[in-house]
Design a protein around this motif. Structure first.
Motif, PDB file in Angstrom:
ATOM      1  N   ALA A   1      25.945  41.134 -72.135  1.00  0.00           N
ATOM      2  CA  ALA A   1      26.261  40.131 -70.657  1.00  0.00           C
ATOM      3  C   ALA A   1      24.891  39.655 -70.192  1.00  0.00           C
ATOM      4  N   VAL A   2      25.018  38.453 -69.694  1.00  0.00           N
ATOM      5  CA  VAL A   2      23.586  37.918 -68.948  1.00  0.00           C
ATOM      6  C   VAL A   2      23.988  37.697 -67.521  1.00  0.00           C
ATOM      7  N   THR A   3      23.028  38.214 -66.623  1.00  0.00           N
ATOM      8  CA  THR A   3      23.214  38.186 -65.435  1.00  0.00           C
ATOM      9  C   THR A   3      21.737  38.088 -64.528  1.00  0.00           C
ATOM     10  N   GLY A   4      21.959  37.994 -63.610  1.00  0.00           N
ATOM     11  CA  GLY A   4      20.808  37.847 -62.797  1.00  0.00           C
ATOM     12  C   GLY A   4      20.517  38.878 -61.276  1.00  0.00           C
ATOM     13  N   VAL A   5      19.410  39.049 -60.771  1.00  0.00           N
ATOM     14  CA  VAL A   5      19.354  39.777 -59.689  1.00  0.00           C
ATOM     15  C   VAL A   5      18.340  39.255 -58.654  1.00  0.00           C
ATOM     16  N   ASP A   6      18.674  39.024 -57.525  1.00  0.00           N
ATOM     17  CA  ASP A   6      17.957  38.115 -56.601  1.00  0.00           C
ATOM     18  C   ASP A   6      16.694  39.186 -55.797  1.00  0.00           C
ATOM     19  N   TRP A   7      15.660  38.985 -56.258  1.00  0.00           N
ATOM     20  CA  TRP A   7      14.650  40.018 -55.445  1.00  0.00           C
ATOM     21  C   TRP A   7      13.927  39.119 -54.565  1.00  0.00           C
TER      22      TRP A   7
ATOM     23  N   HIS B   1      28.315  33.334 -70.360  1.00  0.00           N
ATOM     24  CA  HIS B   1      27.488  34.108 -69.297  1.00  0.00           C
ATOM     25  C   HIS B   1      26.388  33.361 -68.334  1.00  0.00           C
ATOM     26  N   GLU B   2      25.725  32.373 -69.275  1.00  0.00           N
ATOM     27  CA  GLU B   2      24.500  31.769 -68.438  1.00  0.00           C
ATOM     28  C   GLU B   2      25.239  30.806 -67.515  1.00  0.00           C
ATOM     29  N   ARG B   3      26.668  30.325 -67.663  1.00  0.00           N
ATOM     30  CA  ARG B   3      27.115  29.259 -67.028  1.00  0.00           C
ATOM     31  C   ARG B   3      27.599  30.339 -65.697  1.00  0.00           C
ATOM     32  N   GLU B   4      27.953  31.534 -65.813  1.00  0.00           N
ATOM     33  CA  GLU B   4      28.422  32.273 -64.767  1.00  0.00           C
ATOM     34  C   GLU B   4      27.147  32.662 -63.986  1.00  0.00           C
ATOM     35  N   THR B   5      26.068  32.799 -64.403  1.00  0.00           N
ATOM     36  CA  THR B   5      24.732  33.259 -63.588  1.00  0.00           C
ATOM     37  C   THR B   5      24.388  32.034 -62.995  1.00  0.00           C
ATOM     38  N   PHE B   6      24.433  30.883 -63.567  1.00  0.00           N
ATOM     39  CA  PHE B   6      24.236  29.713 -62.804  1.00  0.00           C
ATOM     40  C   PHE B   6      25.019  29.525 -61.800  1.00  0.00           C
TER      41      PHE B   6
ATOM     42  N   PRO C   1      24.097  23.587 -73.202  1.00  0.00           N
ATOM     43  CA  PRO C   1      24.978  22.309 -73.517  1.00  0.00           C
ATOM     44  C   PRO C   1      25.915  22.017 -72.534  1.00  0.00           C
ATOM     45  N   GLN C   2      26.287  22.878 -71.648  1.00  0.00           N
ATOM     46  CA  GLN C   2      27.168  22.494 -70.523  1.00  0.00           C
ATOM     47  C   GLN C   2      27.217  23.514 -69.126  1.00  0.00           C
ATOM     48  N   LEU C   3      25.950  23.252 -68.574  1.00  0.00           N
ATOM     49  CA  LEU C   3      25.580  23.932 -67.376  1.00  0.00           C
ATOM     50  C   LEU C   3      26.605  23.620 -66.214  1.00  0.00           C
ATOM     51  N   GLU C   4      27.804  23.865 -66.107  1.00  0.00           N
ATOM     52  CA  GLU C   4      28.662  23.421 -64.938  1.00  0.00           C
ATOM     53  C   GLU C   4      29.251  24.552 -64.429  1.00  0.00           C
ATOM     54  N   TYR C   5      29.780  24.507 -63.326  1.00  0.00           N
ATOM     55  CA  TYR C   5      30.313  25.727 -62.645  1.00  0.00           C
ATOM     56  C   TYR C   5      31.502  26.311 -63.564  1.00  0.00           C
ATOM     57  N   LEU C   6      31.569  27.461 -63.668  1.00  0.00           N
ATOM     58  CA  LEU C   6      32.665  28.223 -64.622  1.00  0.00           C
ATOM     59  C   LEU C   6      33.595  28.675 -63.800  1.00  0.00           C
ATOM     60  N   LEU C   7      33.298  29.838 -62.930  1.00  0.00           N
ATOM     61  CA  LEU C   7      34.173  30.559 -62.092  1.00  0.00           C
ATOM     62  C   LEU C   7      34.616  29.911 -60.637  1.00  0.00           C
TER      63      LEU C   7
END
Lengths: 184, 372
Positions: free
Chosen positions: A91-97, A145-150, A161-167
Motif C-alpha cells: 500500500a501507499v498512504t499518507g499521514v497529515d502531521w 494507491h497514489e491516486r487514492e493518496t492524492f 500517468p493519470q493523477l485523477e480522483y479515484l474514489l
C-alpha cells in the motif's frame, strides 16, 4: 532474498547526504540527565519530527521489521531496492502531521516469496508544497494507491500517468484526511 | 457514439460496463474501448460506494470503530473483525484466552467457506450457469444460520471484542458445524461433477485470463489470485497469527495462472477450511472467552502499528498511527481486492469481452471493500 542486503542498501540510501553525527549523539546522552532534572519542562516540549534514517523495529509489537525514513527524492530508489529483492507493494498512504506542517507518505512493502519480511519506507514533505515523485515506473500497482493518496491528502505525485480522483467524485475540491478538513 | 468510432477506417468504440445503481451489488463501472469483440483498453472506475471508512476511524474511539469492520467486505466480515481486534490487542498488549482464539478461528473459517460458496455461485452465474448458485446458497444458508446463532448477525458480523469474543459458543453450535462439514463434504463431489468437470466451464476458464506471478508482484495481488499463479503465500502460514500454527492444513497452489487455477484454489480452500474447523473443534479447550483485564479506554503508546491477516480474498492489513489518545490518528485499511482489481487493466488487454468477464469474476471482487 537477502534481508541483510536490503537493510544495508536502505540504510546507505537513508544516510546519503546526511552528516555523520556521532558527536551530537554523545552530547545528547550527556544532556539527558539534565533534562530529567528539569522535569516537566522537557515533557512539555513537542516531540521533534523524526529524522531520516533506518530503524530496525520490534516486529512483535509494531508489525514491521524495518522502518526507514528517506528524503522525498529518494523514494524511487528505495522502491528499486525492494523491487530488486523481489518484494511486493502492499500500500501507499499518507499521514497529515499538521503540527509539524508536514505530510508523510508511507510505502508498505512485503515479501511474498517465503519467510515474512515487511519494510516500511516513509518520506516527509512540506504541507504547502506536497510534491513527491511517483513510483509507478517501478511498481505498476502504485498507480491506484497514489491516486487514492492524492484523493485523501492532495499530494501531487510528480510524473504519475493519470493523477485523477479515484474514489472521490471527479468534480470534488477537498481532501478529507487532511486534519484541517471540516466537512463539505 | 464517440467521434472516434464514427471516423472512417476506425471500428473502435467505447462501452460502459455496469451496473452503477447504488442498490445493486457490485457497483463497478468499467470504461471499455473496444475493437469489435476485443478489448483495447479497460479502465475500472471506482468510488460508487465509497464511504470514507478511514476518516471514520479517526473520529471515533478504537472500540467504536469495530462495527465498521463488518461493512468493508460483507462476505467475509469476520476476517476483518479478526484483523482489527488483533491489531488493537497488539497495541494495547491484551492477552486473549485460548478458548476465544479457537472460537475466532472456527467462526472465521466458517465465514471463509460461506464467502467462497457465494463466490462460486456468483462466478458461475456470471458465466451464464444459473443453477449452481442455488445449490451453493442452500449450503451457505446453513452457515449463516449457524453463525447467526452465535453472533446474532447474518452478514455484518461484529462478534469479536478486544480480549476475546462477545459470548461463548454452545456445544450445539460446535456439533452443528461438524454436521455441516459432513454434509458439505458429501456435496463437494456433486459440485465438482456438476461444475468443475463441465466441459463448457472448462473451455470458458482454461487458458483464459492468465496472470503471471510477476504481474501479481508488481500489482500487489494476494490471496487466491496469487496462489493461482504459483506463489505459495498465505498470511496464515507465512506470518502466523492466532492459533493457526497449531493446526495442520495445506495451502492450495496452482501454477497455470489462468481463471481455472483461481477457481481450483478456492474450491480446494473450502476443503482446507473444513480440515481447520474439525481440528479446532477437536482441540477447543474450556475456559473463559474474555480476557480478565481489558482497559475500558484504550490509549495505545504513540507510534505506528501494522497487522495483516488472510481474508477470503487476500491480505487484509491495517496501518494504525496512534498519538496516545483514545482515537486513532490515522487508520489505513489495505483491502486485498483493491490491489487484485488494479491488475485488470493490464491483464485484460486484447482479450475477448466475454473472456474478460471470466477473468474479472475469477478475481472475486467485493466492491464495498475496494471503495471503502
Amino acid at each position: 532474498m537477502n534481508k541483510a542486503n536490503v537493510i544495508q542498501e536502505l540504510k546507505a540510501l537513508a544516510s546519503e547526504g546526511m552528516p555523520e553525527e556521532p558527536e551530537v549523539a554523545a552530547v545528547a546522552e550527556e544532556a539527558a540527565p539534565e533534562a530529567e532534572e528539569g522535569g516537566k519542562a522537557k515533557k512539555a516540549a513537542p516531540p521533534e519530527p523524526r529524522k531520516n534514517g533506518l530503524l530496525e523495529v520490534d516486529y512483535a509489537r509494531r508489525g514491521v521489521h524495518v522502518d526507514v525514513q528517506v528524503a522525498a527524492d529518494q523514494v524511487v530508489r528505495a522502491a528499486e531496492i525492494v523491487d530488486a529483492a523481489g518484494m511486493t507493494l502492499e500500500a501507499v498512504t499518507g499521514v497529515d502531521w499538521i503540527n509539524d506542517k508536514e505530510l508523510e507518505v508511507v510505502y508498505d512493502y512485503a515479501y511474498t516469496g517465503g519467510e515474512c519480511f515487511r519494510v516500511v519506507v516513509r518520506a516527509r514533505i512540506p504541507r504547502d508544497e506536497a510534491n513527491i515523485p511517483t513510483i509507478t515506473e517501478v511498481f505498476a500497482g502504485a498507480n491506484w494507491h497514489e491516486r487514492e493518496t492524492f484523493d485523501f491528502f492532495g499530494i501531487n505525485f510528480e510524473g504519475h500517468p493519470q493523477l485523477e480522483y479515484l474514489l472521490l467524485p471527479e468534480d470534488c475540491d477537498f481532501h478529507p484526511l487532511l486534519k484541517d478538513f471540516k466537512g463539505c | 457514439m464517440s467521434s472516434q468510432a464514427l471516423s472512417q477506417n476506425n471500428e473502435r468504440f467505447e462501452v460502459n460496463l455496469g451496473p452503477q445503481h447504488p442498490a445493486t451489488h457490485g457497483v463497478l463501472r468499467v470504461k471499455l474501448l473496444m475493437d469489435g469483440e476485443y478489448i483495447v483498453d479497460a479502465e475500472p472506475v471506482l468510488g460508487y460506494i465509497h464511504r470514507m471508512h478511514e476518516l471514520m476511524g479517526e473520529n471515533r474511539t478504537w472500540a467504536q470503530f469495530l462495527p465498521n469492520m463488518g461493512r468493508l467486505d460483507y462476505l467475509s466480515a469476520l476476517s476483518y473483525n479478526l484483523g482489527y481486534v488483533e491489531l488493537v490487542e497488539k497495541m494495547a498488549g491484551i492477552e486473549v484466552p485460548e478458548r476465544a482464539e479457537y472460537i475466532r478461528v472456527i467462526t472465521t473459517e466458517m465465514n471463509r467457506i460461506s464467502s467462497h460458496l457465494l463466490w462460486f455461485g456468483a462466478f458461475v452465474l456470471d458465466l451464464g450457469g444459473f443453477t449452481p448458485l442455488l445449490y451453493a446458497f442452500t449450503d451457505r444458508e446453513e452457515i449463516l444460520d449457524l453463525l447467526e446463532s452465535v453472533t446474532g448477525a447474518r452478514l455484518t458480523y461484529c462478534y469479536y471484542r478486544f480480549g476475546g469474543c462477545y459470548n461463548d459458543v454452545e456445544d450445539e453450535f460446535l456439533s452443528g458445524c461438524l454436521a455441516f462439514i459432513k454434509r458439505l463434504r458429501a456435496r463437494m463431489p456433486m459440485y465438482h461433477n456438476l461444475v468443475t468437470k463441465n466441459v463448457i466451464l472448462r473451455q470458458r476458464l482454461e487458458r483464459v485470463g492468465p496472470v503471471s506471478a510477476e504481474m501479481c508482484r508488481k500489482y500487489g495481488a494476494t490471496g487466491p489470485v496469487l496462489r493461482g499463479s504459483g506463489v505459495n503465500y498465505d498470511v496464515r502460514k507465512n506470518e502466523p497469527y492466532s492459533i493457526y500454527p497449531e493446526l495442520d492444513f495445506d495451502v492450495p497452489v496452482y501454477h497455470e495462472g489462468d481463471s481455472m487455477a483461481r477457481y481450483m484454489v478456492r474450491m480446494d480452500e473450502i476443503e482446507q477450511c473444513m480440515r481447520i474447523i474439525e481440528q479446532a473443534i477437536a482441540k477447543i479447550p474450556s475456559g473463559p472467552v474474555m480476557a480478565e483485564k481489558v482497559p475500558k479506554m484504550i490509549k495505545p503508546e504513540p507510534g505506528d502499528y501494522y497487522h495483516a491477516v488472510e481474508a477470503a480474498r487476500g491480505t487484509f492489513s491495517i496501518r494504525a498511527v496512534s498519538d496516545g489518545k483514545n482515537q486513532a490518528y490515522r487508520m489505513k485499511l489495505r483491502s486485498p481486492t483493491f490491489s487484485n482489481l488494479s491488475l485488470f487493466q493490464e491483464a485484460s488487454k486484447g482479450m475477448l469481452l466475454a473472456d474478460a468477464l471470466a477473468l474479472m469474476g475469477s478475481l472475486d471482487l467485493v466492491i464495498p471493500e475496494i471503495d471503502r
